[in-house]
Write a protein that holds these residues in place. Structure first.
Motif, PDB file in Angstrom:
ATOM      1  N   SER A   2      11.460  -3.285   5.983  1.00 27.88           N
ATOM      2  CA  SER A   2      11.341  -3.943   7.287  1.00 27.88           C
ATOM      3  C   SER A   2      10.030  -3.559   7.952  1.00 27.88           C
ATOM      4  CB  SER A   2      12.504  -3.575   8.208  1.00 27.88           C
ATOM      5  OG  SER A   2      12.273  -4.101   9.511  1.00 27.88           O
ATOM      6  N   GLY A   3       9.167  -4.544   8.116  1.00 31.59           N
ATOM      7  CA  GLY A   3       7.940  -4.367   8.882  1.00 31.59           C
ATOM      8  C   GLY A   3       8.038  -5.047  10.224  1.00 31.59           C
ATOM      9  N   ALA A   4       9.275  -5.246  10.698  1.00 28.22           N
ATOM     10  CA  ALA A   4       9.482  -5.881  12.005  1.00 28.22           C
ATOM     11  C   ALA A   4       8.918  -4.972  13.087  1.00 28.22           C
ATOM     12  CB  ALA A   4      10.963  -6.138  12.245  1.00 28.22           C
ATOM     13  N   VAL A  58      -1.702   3.157  15.813  1.00 28.87           N
ATOM     14  CA  VAL A  58      -0.458   2.654  15.234  1.00 28.87           C
ATOM     15  C   VAL A  58      -0.627   2.424  13.734  1.00 28.87           C
ATOM     16  CG1 VAL A  58       1.100   0.667  15.178  1.00 28.87           C
ATOM     17  CG2 VAL A  58       0.410   1.643  17.369  1.00 28.87           C
ATOM     18  N   ILE A  59      -1.785   1.939  13.341  1.00 31.39           N
ATOM     19  CA  ILE A  59      -2.007   1.655  11.921  1.00 31.39           C
ATOM     20  C   ILE A  59      -1.966   2.939  11.098  1.00 31.39           C
ATOM     21  CG2 ILE A  59      -3.770   0.894  10.279  1.00 31.39           C
ATOM     22  CD1 ILE A  59      -4.350  -1.441  11.978  1.00 31.39           C
ATOM     23  N   LEU A  60      -2.438   4.034  11.661  1.00 34.43           N
ATOM     24  CA  LEU A  60      -2.355   5.316  10.966  1.00 34.43           C
ATOM     25  C   LEU A  60      -0.899   5.680  10.704  1.00 34.43           C
ATOM     26  CD1 LEU A  60      -3.672   7.953   9.919  1.00 34.43           C
ATOM     27  CD2 LEU A  60      -3.473   8.841  12.254  1.00 34.43           C
ATOM     28  N   ALA A  61      -0.050   5.525  11.720  1.00 36.41           N
ATOM     29  CA  ALA A  61       1.374   5.815  11.556  1.00 36.41           C
ATOM     30  C   ALA A  61       2.001   4.865  10.547  1.00 36.41           C
ATOM     31  CB  ALA A  61       2.084   5.718  12.906  1.00 36.41           C
ATOM     32  N   THR A  62       1.593   3.603  10.580  1.00 36.40           N
ATOM     33  CA  THR A  62       2.112   2.616   9.636  1.00 36.40           C
ATOM     34  C   THR A  62       1.785   3.015   8.201  1.00 36.40           C
ATOM     35  OG1 THR A  62       1.996   0.782  11.213  1.00 36.40           O
ATOM     36  CG2 THR A  62       1.912   0.226   8.880  1.00 36.40           C
ATOM     37  N   GLU A  63       0.545   3.388   7.967  1.00 35.83           N
ATOM     38  CA  GLU A  63       0.153   3.804   6.624  1.00 35.83           C
ATOM     39  C   GLU A  63       0.967   5.010   6.163  1.00 35.83           C
ATOM     40  OE1 GLU A  63      -3.830   3.914   5.073  1.00 35.83           O
ATOM     41  OE2 GLU A  63      -4.595   3.006   6.914  1.00 35.83           O
ATOM     42  N   LEU A  77      12.403   1.346   6.718  1.00 39.81           N
ATOM     43  CA  LEU A  77      11.780   0.922   7.968  1.00 39.81           C
ATOM     44  C   LEU A  77      10.335   1.403   7.997  1.00 39.81           C
ATOM     45  CD1 LEU A  77      14.731   2.005  10.226  1.00 39.81           C
ATOM     46  CD2 LEU A  77      13.817  -0.314  10.279  1.00 39.81           C
ATOM     47  N   ILE A  78       9.425   0.511   8.312  1.00 37.62           N
ATOM     48  CA  ILE A  78       8.037   0.897   8.527  1.00 37.62           C
ATOM     49  C   ILE A  78       7.786   0.891  10.029  1.00 37.62           C
ATOM     50  CG2 ILE A  78       5.625   0.399   8.008  1.00 37.62           C
ATOM     51  CD1 ILE A  78       7.381   1.094   5.563  1.00 37.62           C
ATOM     52  N   PHE A  79       7.322   2.003  10.535  1.00 35.32           N
ATOM     53  CA  PHE A  79       7.138   2.172  11.978  1.00 35.32           C
ATOM     54  C   PHE A  79       8.484   1.996  12.702  1.00 35.32           C
ATOM     55  CE2 PHE A  79       5.018   1.415  16.158  1.00 35.32           C
ATOM     56  CZ  PHE A  79       4.269   2.572  16.146  1.00 35.32           C
ATOM     57  N   GLY A  80       9.469   2.744  12.205  1.00 36.17           N
ATOM     58  CA  GLY A  80      10.811   2.691  12.770  1.00 36.17           C
ATOM     59  C   GLY A  80      10.948   3.583  13.989  1.00 36.17           C
ATOM     60  N   PRO A  81      12.196   3.910  14.372  1.00 40.26           N
ATOM     61  CA  PRO A  81      12.423   4.749  15.554  1.00 40.26           C
ATOM     62  C   PRO A  81      11.688   6.080  15.472  1.00 40.26           C
ATOM     63  CG  PRO A  81      14.477   3.737  14.849  1.00 40.26           C
ATOM     64  CD  PRO A  81      13.468   3.417  13.795  1.00 40.26           C
ATOM     65  N   ASN A  82      11.146   6.482  16.613  1.00 43.68           N
ATOM     66  CA  ASN A  82      10.482   7.791  16.784  1.00 43.68           C
ATOM     67  C   ASN A  82       9.290   7.982  15.855  1.00 43.68           C
ATOM     68  OD1 ASN A  82      13.746   8.664  17.309  1.00 43.68           O
ATOM     69  ND2 ASN A  82      12.234   9.163  18.879  1.00 43.68           N
ATOM     70  N   THR A  83       8.450   6.954  15.763  1.00 39.34           N
ATOM     71  CA  THR A  83       7.217   7.069  14.985  1.00 39.34           C
ATOM     72  C   THR A  83       5.975   6.765  15.817  1.00 39.34           C
ATOM     73  OG1 THR A  83       7.517   4.792  14.181  1.00 39.34           O
ATOM     74  CG2 THR A  83       8.296   6.561  12.758  1.00 39.34           C
ATOM     75  N   ALA A  84       6.145   6.390  17.085  1.00 36.81           N
ATOM     76  CA  ALA A  84       4.997   6.136  17.955  1.00 36.81           C
ATOM     77  C   ALA A  84       4.540   7.451  18.581  1.00 36.81           C
ATOM     78  CB  ALA A  84       5.354   5.134  19.049  1.00 36.81           C
ATOM     79  N   GLU A  95       0.904  -5.897  10.621  1.00 40.49           N
ATOM     80  CA  GLU A  95       0.219  -4.761  10.014  1.00 40.49           C
ATOM     81  C   GLU A  95       1.108  -4.031   9.003  1.00 40.49           C
ATOM     82  OE1 GLU A  95      -0.416  -2.770  13.598  1.00 40.49           O
ATOM     83  OE2 GLU A  95      -2.146  -3.951  14.224  1.00 40.49           O
ATOM     84  N   SER A  96       2.368  -3.804   9.356  1.00 42.05           N
ATOM     85  CA  SER A  96       3.257  -3.031   8.486  1.00 42.05           C
ATOM     86  C   SER A  96       3.550  -3.760   7.185  1.00 42.05           C
ATOM     87  CB  SER A  96       4.563  -2.722   9.223  1.00 42.05           C
ATOM     88  OG  SER A  96       4.337  -1.932  10.361  1.00 42.05           O
ATOM     89  N   GLY A  97       3.907  -5.038   7.294  1.00 43.61           N
ATOM     90  CA  GLY A  97       4.214  -5.815   6.097  1.00 43.61           C
ATOM     91  C   GLY A  97       3.006  -5.970   5.192  1.00 43.61           C
TER      92      GLY A  97
END
Length: 542
Positions: free
Chosen positions: A181-183, A472-477, A459-466, A33-35
């Motif tokens: 990084s979309g890992a 999750v997709i909202l946070a990714t965007e 970093l996409i969806f890195g530390p402390n973003t959940a 999703e992130s990438g």
């Protein structure tokens, strides 16, 4: 003359023996999703298409590609669990299965013409910042097809048994101006504990739900499932039904989750499945309205009981009573006690009930708090149960028991606190990002996005973003849009590098960790996968 710094091209003929390499203005790690979101927004917002997305797996979709266990499905309404820039009015149901989400992501890639920019079966193994060139040197491992679908531990084991050629085809070094990084986090499944003896003598099959072995026939088999998280709750009801038809399922639980019913809409699920493809595609703005209402509902929930104030505690207590009433209504009475959590709602990730509770009325399914203490050739030895299990087993039942087991399925989660593993990222001075994190207390990044000492790395969806409650997709965007503000300046030549100040990163992280202490994630009285052994929470956003 064309600006080669903003175009993919070969340098010195690409021959590594002569110093040649491929240059990428933007290199994206991961085709989940992130990438995919990063690629789409680079094209749509910046009008930029000189990038390449690398993914070790054999297909796009990230966690949705790799998780193929029976019952895998979205536990949020997908009208909310989808990109705002790529709405889909043709979902087959409110909570579609994983394969439909993969199809959706493939559709997005088709619509945004990303397919020729995605390179699969290619693992990004190491990044090194070249200070003189102000570029990232990127080590790529081109993999034998499907080898990237194995966990890193299984790949290492295959190399040990069959040689490097069983995993790697060749290695390559490329360079990039910007690395995104979309890992994802749900990458490395937890392995079977080495301290439990008997693995070598076990004659059955043992695998993780995230690496589902479709060659294993469960028909007429005795199955043991380890774990009671989201994946386990989805797969257990399915494997006793056709076409799997397991003879018995014994599910092992360490601690009970809080279980919530599926989020519902004002109309029935059946009416939604029938009418939504018709109405969402014909009424402008309807999908956006429903999506917004779902967002507001989840935000209201967070601001009602996820903090530790007296009012939140009161609200949380009320919500807990409602969930326990739901549990007692749906679940067989003999399980009421062991499935009553002793910690605050929200401390662990909640399990969305899509039939798990009701499945315990099936005599083929049994839940126990007994842990595996040893594997036998055709069974497992279980230790003493938790004290609450006495209602089922009878008081004083503390002895070990052996049960038959043809298949053991691990649904015990992922290694979520080892961010970016097994990727190595070396910044200025050759310093490893993991070493910086260890020195500062744990994984961290400014705004969940960037680290000092690691220029042009996002970093996409890195530390402390959940968030623990929303999409999750909202946070990714949000992370992608934030990153593009700085990537734009690099691409347009306004700056050569972007790097957060050290004092700002440290201050941001300290603030995050302090605020987390005022949430149920840190103070809810449970052990969760949000925190490391030393109590550092690198997962949640407060």
């Amino acid at each position: 003359m064309a600006n080669l710094s903003n175009s993919i091209h070969n340098v010195l003929g690409k021959d590594p023996d002569k110093g040649g390499y491929t240059y990428y203005p933007v290199l994206i790690i991961g085709a989940g999703e992130s990438g995919i979101a990063a690629g789409c927004r680079l094209k749509a917002k910046l009008g930029f298409d000189q990038f390449r997305i690398f993914d070790r797996q054999a297909g796009i979709g990230g966690t949705w590609w790799i998780n193929k266990y029976p019952g895998v499905a979205c536990d949020l309404p997908t009208i909310f669990y989808s990109f705002s820039f790529a709405p889909n009015s043709n979902w087959s149901t409110l909570y579609p299965e994983g394969r439909e989400i993969v199809e959706y992501l493939q559709m997005v890639c088709n619509d945004y013409q990303l397919n020729d920019k995605i390179q699969l079966n290619t693992d990004v193994t190491e990044l090194t910042w070249l200070e003189d060139e102000e570029l990232w040197q990127v080590h790529l491992a081109h993999l034998v097809p499907w080898a990237g679908d194995l966990s890193s531990k299984d790949r290492y084991q295959r190399i040990k048994e069959q040689g490097a050629g069983s995993v790697y085809l060749r290695h390559e070094i490329v360079k990039a101006k910007i690395v995104i990084s979309g890992a994802g986090g749900l990458v490395e499944p937890k392995a079977f504990p080495d301290l439990i003896p008997g693995r070598e003598q076990f004659e059955g099959k043992l695998f993780h739900s995230a690496r589902w072995d479709s060659d294993v026939d469960l028909n007429g088999k005795d199955v043991v499932v380890v774990g009671t998280g989201c994946s386990a709750a989805q797969l257990v009801p399915k494997i006793v039904e056709a076409p799997y038809n397991a003879k018995s399922v014994t599910q092992l639980m360490r601690s009970p989750p809080w279980v919530v019913p599926q989020q519902s809409l004002p109309i029935s699920k059946e009416n939604w499945d029938y009418w939504s493809p018709i109405l969402l595609g014909r009424i402008p703005g309807l999908a956006r309205l429903i999506r917004t209402l779902l967002f507001l509902a989840t935000e209201r929930e967070f601001h009602s009981f996820f903090r530790t104030t007296k009012q939140h505690a009161k609200n949380r207590k009320k919500a807990e009573e409602q969930l326990l009433a739901y549990m007692r209504k749906v679940l067989p009475e003999k399980y009421h006690k062991i499935l009553t959590p002793s910690y605050a709602l929200g401390c662990k990730r909640r399990v969305v009930d899509a039939g798990w509770f009701a499945s315990f009325h099936d005599p083929k399914i049994e839940l126990t708090t007994r842990p595996i203490i040893q594997l036998q050739p055709r069974g497992v030895i279980l230790g003493a149960p938790h004290s609450n299990d006495a209602d089922i087993l009878g008081k004083g039942t503390t002895q070990e028991v052996e049960i038959p087991a043809d298949v053991v399925i691990l649904a015990n989660g992922f290694d979520l606190t080892t961010w970016l593993h097994p990727l190595k990222v070396r910044g200025k001075g050759g310093v490893l990002m993991q070493d910086v994190w260890d020195e500062r207390g744990g994984p961290q990044s400014y705004m969940g996005c960037t680290m000092d000492g690691f220029p042009n790395f996002f970093l996409i969806f890195g530390p402390n973003t959940a968030t623990g409650h929303s999409s999750v997709i909202l946070a990714t965007e949000n992370m992608v849009e934030y990153s593009l503000k700085f990537i734009k300046k690099i691409i347009y030549g306004d700056v050569r590098t972007v790097e957060v100040k050290k004092e700002e990163e440290i201050s941001w992280t300290q603030d995050i960790q302090e605020k987390l202490n005022g949430t149920v994630f840190n103070s809810g009285g449970c052990l969760n996968w949000y925190k490391t052994a030393n109590g550092w929470n690198s997962t949640s956003y407060p």
